[in-house]
Motif scaffolding. Sequence first.
Motif, PDB file in Angstrom:
ATOM      1  N   VAL A 261      29.529 132.496  80.795  1.00 31.35           N
ATOM      2  CA  VAL A 261      28.215 132.276  80.169  1.00 31.35           C
ATOM      3  C   VAL A 261      27.295 131.484  81.101  1.00 31.35           C
ATOM      4  O   VAL A 261      26.114 131.818  81.277  1.00 31.35           O
ATOM      5  CB  VAL A 261      28.378 131.539  78.828  1.00 31.35           C
TER       6      VAL A 261
ATOM      7  N   GLY B  16      25.042 140.451  80.879  1.00 28.54           N
ATOM      8  CA  GLY B  16      26.308 139.753  80.729  1.00 28.54           C
ATOM      9  C   GLY B  16      27.104 139.863  82.013  1.00 28.54           C
ATOM     10  O   GLY B  16      26.887 140.771  82.815  1.00 28.54           O
TER      11      GLY B  16
ATOM     12  N   SER C  53      30.522 137.578  79.121  1.00 25.18           N
ATOM     13  CA  SER C  53      29.453 136.828  78.475  1.00 25.18           C
ATOM     14  C   SER C  53      28.366 137.816  78.093  1.00 25.18           C
ATOM     15  O   SER C  53      28.353 138.955  78.564  1.00 25.18           O
ATOM     16  CB  SER C  53      28.895 135.758  79.414  1.00 25.18           C
ATOM     17  N   ASP C  54      27.430 137.382  77.250  1.00 21.65           N
ATOM     18  CA  ASP C  54      26.380 138.274  76.767  1.00 21.65           C
ATOM     19  C   ASP C  54      25.187 137.421  76.333  1.00 21.65           C
ATOM     20  O   ASP C  54      25.359 136.426  75.615  1.00 21.65           O
ATOM     21  CB  ASP C  54      26.914 139.092  75.584  1.00 21.65           C
TER      22      ASP C  54
ATOM     23  N   ALA D 237      35.124 133.963  69.569  1.00 20.01           N
ATOM     24  CA  ALA D 237      33.916 133.969  70.399  1.00 20.01           C
ATOM     25  C   ALA D 237      33.088 135.176  69.986  1.00 20.01           C
ATOM     26  O   ALA D 237      33.574 136.309  70.030  1.00 20.01           O
ATOM     27  CB  ALA D 237      34.276 134.048  71.877  1.00 20.01           C
TER      28      ALA D 237
ATOM     29  N   THR E 253      28.835 136.968  69.482  1.00 18.24           N
ATOM     30  CA  THR E 253      27.412 136.911  69.819  1.00 18.24           C
ATOM     31  C   THR E 253      26.600 136.878  68.538  1.00 18.24           C
ATOM     32  O   THR E 253      27.033 137.391  67.499  1.00 18.24           O
ATOM     33  CB  THR E 253      26.976 138.126  70.645  1.00 18.24           C
TER      34      THR E 253
ATOM     35  N   GLU F 171      19.648 136.519  71.894  1.00 21.28           N
ATOM     36  CA  GLU F 171      21.108 136.561  71.768  1.00 21.28           C
ATOM     37  C   GLU F 171      21.771 135.406  72.505  1.00 21.28           C
ATOM     38  O   GLU F 171      21.417 135.092  73.642  1.00 21.28           O
ATOM     39  CB  GLU F 171      21.628 137.879  72.342  1.00 21.28           C
TER      40      GLU F 171
ATOM     41  N   THR G  15      25.879 133.528  73.083  1.00 23.73           N
ATOM     42  CA  THR G  15      27.325 133.569  72.895  1.00 23.73           C
ATOM     43  C   THR G  15      27.741 132.276  72.200  1.00 23.73           C
ATOM     44  O   THR G  15      27.368 131.184  72.629  1.00 23.73           O
ATOM     45  CB  THR G  15      28.054 133.711  74.240  1.00 23.73           C
TER      46      THR G  15
ATOM     47  N   THR H  82      25.572 129.343  75.231  1.00 23.00           N
ATOM     48  CA  THR H  82      24.463 129.752  76.090  1.00 23.00           C
ATOM     49  C   THR H  82      23.486 128.598  76.293  1.00 23.00           C
ATOM     50  O   THR H  82      22.896 128.111  75.327  1.00 23.00           O
ATOM     51  CB  THR H  82      23.719 130.948  75.470  1.00 23.00           C
TER      52      THR H  82
END
Length: 336
Positions: free
Chosen positions: A123, A197, A205-206, A295, A297, A313, A315, A327
């Motif tokens: 992240v 990500g 990650s996103d 975990a 989003t 968005e 994480t 994030t």
Amino acid sequence: MLVTSSASVRYLTGFSGSNGAVLALPGEAVFFTDPRYAIQSGREVSCRVQVCKGPILPAVAAIVARRRIRRLGFERAHLSYDGFDLLRAGLPMNTALEPLAGWLEAHRMLKSEAEIALIRRSVETNSKAFERAARRLRPGMCERDLAAEIDYQMRRLGAEKPSFETIVAGGERSALPHAHPTGAVLKPGQPVLIDMGAFQDGYASDMTRMLFLGAPGARVRRLYRAVLEAQLAAIDAVRLGVAAARVDRAARDVLKAFKLDRAFVHSTGHGLGLEIHESPRIGKKDKTRLAAGMAITIEPGVYLEGTGGIRIEDTVVVTPGGCEVLTPTSKELRVV
């Protein structure tokens, strides 16, 4: 049980190559791969390794037959029809093949502290790459060039690769939730949606953020405020024991108050880890109860044809006391 999905193989053994399978037997496990990965598997895998000069599945079948195993489970979502036929051909008729679904995925939903540390690192790399790339954004740049810059910065910071095709969509194209970057030029007065990500040490990650080329008008500010409030409401709903559908509803209730609920066309989020999309799905009908270590989003959005789209968005990790937003990137309305 035979495990063939690359993510679950890595989860069980640590193997990071592209061709491997695990046969889990009573009291032991056997890992199968091909000669390309003989050295790598010797370094990464702690169970017995069998290097196959031909296809893997006949070698699996040979051990199952030799051990006189009567029931063999397999991942129904990951073994192809051809693979099933190849496996079946090498087994005695009295060995039953039983399709399994969701068992390993349920274990993978609950991340260990070590896994969360890896997701956190991914992240942070992702956010740093965004900041570096955003500083280079100028009117006249095309979507494809900005996406390439994002991917370049990820790799410079230690990522192995993007966790999905980086999305950069400007103007009206931002109303396409999964837009592919094109040669479209980013112009003054446009919103720019960036969904990105990174995979780092195997974990994803996103994040989605909005940039605006020039001062946004009142309508865009209202849309942004609606999505931000929806996203914050959904994050606030992330608690131990809460159904995933309840988190989704928290976002939709806010957008409904803004008369934008029909413009929200996807789920509020998804799990992530060794894959970019894992269980649970943070959607309308998902009854999964959130548990510490998940975990996920949180990514509500609104999409208006002819105008554009807004999505925000983060994480998030479920904790015993609620949740932690991993994030670090600011969600303030950002003007370039």
